[in-house]
Enzyme design. Structure first.
Site, PDB file in Angstrom:
ATOM      1  N   CYS A   1       0.864  -1.174   0.000  1.00  0.00           N
ATOM      2  CA  CYS A   1       0.000   0.000   0.000  1.00  0.00           C
ATOM      3  C   CYS A   1       0.902   1.227   0.000  1.00  0.00           C
ATOM      4  CB  CYS A   1      -0.905  -0.018   1.230  1.00  0.00           C
ATOM      5  SG  CYS A   1      -1.867   1.491   1.416  1.00  0.00           S
TER       6      CYS A   1
ATOM      7  N   ASN B   1       1.311  -9.094  -0.761  1.00  0.00           N
ATOM      8  CA  ASN B   1       0.410 -10.057  -0.136  1.00  0.00           C
ATOM      9  C   ASN B   1       1.030 -11.442  -0.261  1.00  0.00           C
ATOM     10  OD1 ASN B   1      -1.399  -7.852  -1.492  1.00  0.00           O
ATOM     11  ND2 ASN B   1      -2.651  -8.782   0.103  1.00  0.00           N
TER      12      ASN B   1
HETATM   13  P1  HMG Z   1      -9.557  13.717   0.209  1.00  0.00           P
HETATM   14  O1  HMG Z   1      -8.486  14.548  -0.438  1.00  0.00           O
HETATM   15  O2  HMG Z   1      -9.805  13.902   1.675  1.00  0.00           O
HETATM   16  O3  HMG Z   1     -10.937  13.802  -0.602  1.00  0.00           O
HETATM   17  O4  HMG Z   1      -9.196  12.187  -0.083  1.00  0.00           O
HETATM   18  P2  HMG Z   1     -11.925  14.970  -0.895  1.00  0.00           P
HETATM   19  O5  HMG Z   1     -13.295  14.412  -0.773  1.00  0.00           O
HETATM   20  O6  HMG Z   1     -11.546  16.204  -0.118  1.00  0.00           O
HETATM   21  O7  HMG Z   1     -11.638  15.248  -2.458  1.00  0.00           O
HETATM   22  C1  HMG Z   1     -10.407  15.758  -2.919  1.00  0.00           C
HETATM   23  C2  HMG Z   1     -10.305  15.565  -4.425  1.00  0.00           C
HETATM   24  O8  HMG Z   1     -10.327  14.162  -4.738  1.00  0.00           O
HETATM   25  C3  HMG Z   1     -11.466  16.165  -5.194  1.00  0.00           C
HETATM   26  O9  HMG Z   1     -10.955  16.511  -6.473  1.00  0.00           O
HETATM   27  C4  HMG Z   1     -12.413  15.016  -5.356  1.00  0.00           C
HETATM   28  O10 HMG Z   1     -13.261  15.146  -6.449  1.00  0.00           O
HETATM   29  C5  HMG Z   1     -11.447  13.858  -5.581  1.00  0.00           C
HETATM   30  P3  HMG Z   1     -10.482  18.015  -6.833  1.00  0.00           P
HETATM   31  O11 HMG Z   1     -11.671  18.866  -6.555  1.00  0.00           O
HETATM   32  O12 HMG Z   1      -9.296  18.313  -5.910  1.00  0.00           O
HETATM   33  O13 HMG Z   1     -10.086  17.920  -8.263  1.00  0.00           O
HETATM   34  N1  HMG Z   1     -12.002  12.572  -5.156  1.00  0.00           N
HETATM   35  C6  HMG Z   1     -12.060  11.472  -5.946  1.00  0.00           C
HETATM   36  N2  HMG Z   1     -11.686  11.265  -7.220  1.00  0.00           N
HETATM   37  C7  HMG Z   1     -11.899  10.035  -7.716  1.00  0.00           C
HETATM   38  N3  HMG Z   1     -12.453   9.018  -7.014  1.00  0.00           N
HETATM   39  C8  HMG Z   1     -12.837   9.180  -5.757  1.00  0.00           C
HETATM   40  C9  HMG Z   1     -12.642  10.468  -5.171  1.00  0.00           C
HETATM   41  N4  HMG Z   1     -12.907  10.972  -3.950  1.00  0.00           N
HETATM   42  C10 HMG Z   1     -12.515  12.252  -3.950  1.00  0.00           C
HETATM   43  N5  HMG Z   1     -13.372   8.178  -5.067  1.00  0.00           N
HETATM   44  C11 HMG Z   1      -9.851   9.928  -0.469  1.00  0.00           C
HETATM   45  C12 HMG Z   1     -10.002  11.151   0.418  1.00  0.00           C
HETATM   46  C13 HMG Z   1     -10.507   8.768   0.235  1.00  0.00           C
HETATM   47  C14 HMG Z   1     -10.515  10.183  -1.807  1.00  0.00           C
HETATM   48  C15 HMG Z   1      -8.326   9.681  -0.681  1.00  0.00           C
HETATM   49  O14 HMG Z   1      -7.692   9.680   0.557  1.00  0.00           O
HETATM   50  C16 HMG Z   1      -8.051   8.384  -1.395  1.00  0.00           C
HETATM   51  O15 HMG Z   1      -8.373   8.241  -2.583  1.00  0.00           O
HETATM   52  N6  HMG Z   1      -7.424   7.421  -0.705  1.00  0.00           N
HETATM   53  C17 HMG Z   1      -7.216   6.092  -1.249  1.00  0.00           C
HETATM   54  C18 HMG Z   1      -5.946   5.517  -0.746  1.00  0.00           C
HETATM   55  C19 HMG Z   1      -5.801   4.125  -1.298  1.00  0.00           C
HETATM   56  O16 HMG Z   1      -6.346   3.794  -2.333  1.00  0.00           O
HETATM   57  N7  HMG Z   1      -5.020   3.297  -0.593  1.00  0.00           N
HETATM   58  C20 HMG Z   1      -4.778   1.947  -1.031  1.00  0.00           C
HETATM   59  C21 HMG Z   1      -5.975   1.059  -0.881  1.00  0.00           C
HETATM   60  S1  HMG Z   1      -6.227   0.499   0.784  1.00  0.00           S
HETATM   61  C22 HMG Z   1      -5.169  -0.861   0.941  1.00  0.00           C
HETATM   62  O17 HMG Z   1      -4.357  -1.105   0.079  1.00  0.00           O
HETATM   63  C23 HMG Z   1      -5.338  -1.759   2.133  1.00  0.00           C
HETATM   64  C24 HMG Z   1      -6.034  -3.077   1.800  1.00  0.00           C
HETATM   65  O18 HMG Z   1      -5.305  -3.827   0.845  1.00  0.00           O
HETATM   66  C25 HMG Z   1      -6.142  -3.925   3.067  1.00  0.00           C
HETATM   67  C26 HMG Z   1      -4.816  -3.984   3.811  1.00  0.00           C
HETATM   68  O19 HMG Z   1      -3.854  -4.554   3.306  1.00  0.00           O
HETATM   69  O20 HMG Z   1      -4.803  -3.369   4.869  1.00  0.00           O
HETATM   70  C27 HMG Z   1      -7.451  -2.856   1.261  1.00  0.00           C
HETATM   71 MG    MG Z   2      -3.541  -5.019   1.271  1.00  0.00          MG
END
Ligand code: HMG
Ligand code: MG
Length: 303
Positions: free
Chosen positions: A240, A249
């Site tokens: 991540c 993984n």
């Molecule tokens: P934020 O900056 O707080 O979001 O991010 P916001 O609501 O303030 O929006 C900011 C900007 O992002 C805006 O655009 C929104 O439109 C856009 P701007 O006006 O600046 O142009 N936006 C989006 N665009 C596309 N798709 C969306 C979206 N939401 C907002 N869904 C947010 C909050 C959650 C979006 C951000 O923190 C994020 O995308 N995080 C994802 C991180 C991630 O993907 N991590 C990896 C996956 S988790 C993982 O790997 C763990 C797992 O495998 C299990 C484990 O191993 O533990 C699952």
């Molecule tokens: Mg994971």
């Protein structure tokens, strides 16, 4: 001690794996990887995530990848959705399952999704409701269920708390995730037991990163508890971007080797799975992280 007769594996390689690659992997390669996984008999594939492209540019081609897959009947395709914006975009791609992802650690919640645990649940609640109204199954990922890159050890009570919140908003299944691969079997068992206070054995899975080489042992102890669903990643890809130092993984090939060796069915053809792992490893230009995959591939070359 009795083990499940059958185990379901969700290959998270196209998502957890390729989200963590420095170079952007073209959509065509991701699609080919999904095709090879389904050809190997995988019935569950975590394809991509509908997250902010500013946060994870590697997944910006989410819709293109989903549209490019020649779907096979009987195979289920899941995607990550952190908020309503992501869910609405995902809906157009017709996933079979969505994944909301929370954390048992406050610090990781902030780093990964920019909000507290309580705020994340508020964001997930309408996503879960909308998904269920649309007939889409909802899984919850519980990151940092045993350890956190920022907070260190995570107590089972924190997992208990998060699992209760997930259940409360209508999440149908939760994965106990060792995001940074620090867990050892008894710690994982305690995290799983905390989860089982809220979900039944058919509604939980293990998601183990293998940073410290403990993922197979962690899988085995969960099998002994009756857990029969696991996330794994072809060629051991994964990590991540917001969990520094975490490696991939547990490799799907290694888990399949373990399960088949124990007489547990998976429906997966290990030979074809090795081809899928070799395909993506060749593309990435490095050897597979799967021990069984490498051993069996080398055996092919010498026989
Ligand atoms: P934020 O900056 O707080 O979001 O991010 P916001 O609501 O303030 O929006 C900011 C900007 O992002 C805006 O655009 C929104 O439109 C856009 P701007 O006006 O600046 O142009 N936006 C989006 N665009 C596309 N798709 C969306 C979206 N939401 C907002 N869904 C947010 C909050 C959650 C979006 C951000 O923190 C994020 O995308 N995080 C994802 C991180 C991630 O993907 N991590 C990896 C996956 S988790 C993982 O790997 C763990 C797992 O495998 C299990 C484990 O191993 O533990 C699952
Ligand atoms: Mg994971």
């Amino acid at each position: 001690m009795s083990y499940p007769l059958q185990v379901k594996l969700v290959d998270v390689g196209p998502r957890d794996g390729l989200q963590n690659e420095k170079q952007l992997v073209p959509a065509a390669i991701k699609i080919e990887l999904v095709h090879r996984l389904q050809a190997a008999g995988l019935k569950e594939i975590e394809v991509t995530s509908f997250v902010s492209p500013k946060w994870v540019p590697q997944m910006a081609d989410n819709a293109e990848v989903m549209a490019g897959i020649a779907r096979q009947p009987g195979v289920r395709y899941s995607v990550l959705t952190p908020n309503l914006k992501g869910f609405e975009a995902a809906l157009l791609s017709k996933p079979d399952e969505i994944v909301v992802f929370g954390s048992a650690s406050e610090a990781f919640s902030q780093k990964n999704i920019n909000c507290s645990i309580a705020e994340s649940i508020e964001r997930f609640a309408p996503v879960v409701a909308a998904a269920r109204a649309a007939g889409i199954f909802v899984r919850g990922a519980m990151s940092c269920a045993v350890g956190c890159p920022y907070e260190g050890d995570i107590a089972p009570e924190r997992v208990d708390y998060l699992a209760g919140l997930m259940k409360g908003i209508g999440v149908q299944h939760v994965g106990v995730a060792d995001t940074i691969g620090v867990g050892t079997p008894l710690k994982v068992q305690r995290a799983m037991e905390a989860t089982l206070k809220h979900f039944d054995i058919n509604q939980v899975s293990g998601h183990f990163h293998d940073t410290y080489g403990q993922a197979l042992a962690n899988t085995l102890i969960c099998l002994q508890m009756g857990v029969w669903q696991f996330d794994t990643s072809v060629a051991g890809l994964g990590g991540c971007p917001y969990a520094k130092g975490a490696t991939g993984n547990v490799a799907t090939e290694d888990v399949v080797y373990l399960l088949h060796g124990m007489g547990i069915e998976t429906g997966i053809d290990l030979d074809q799975l090795i081809n899928a792992g070799q395909f993506i490893s060749d593309y990435l230009g490095r050897p597979s992280n799967s021990r069984a995959g490498k051993a069996l591939f080398n055996q092919r070359l010498t026989s």
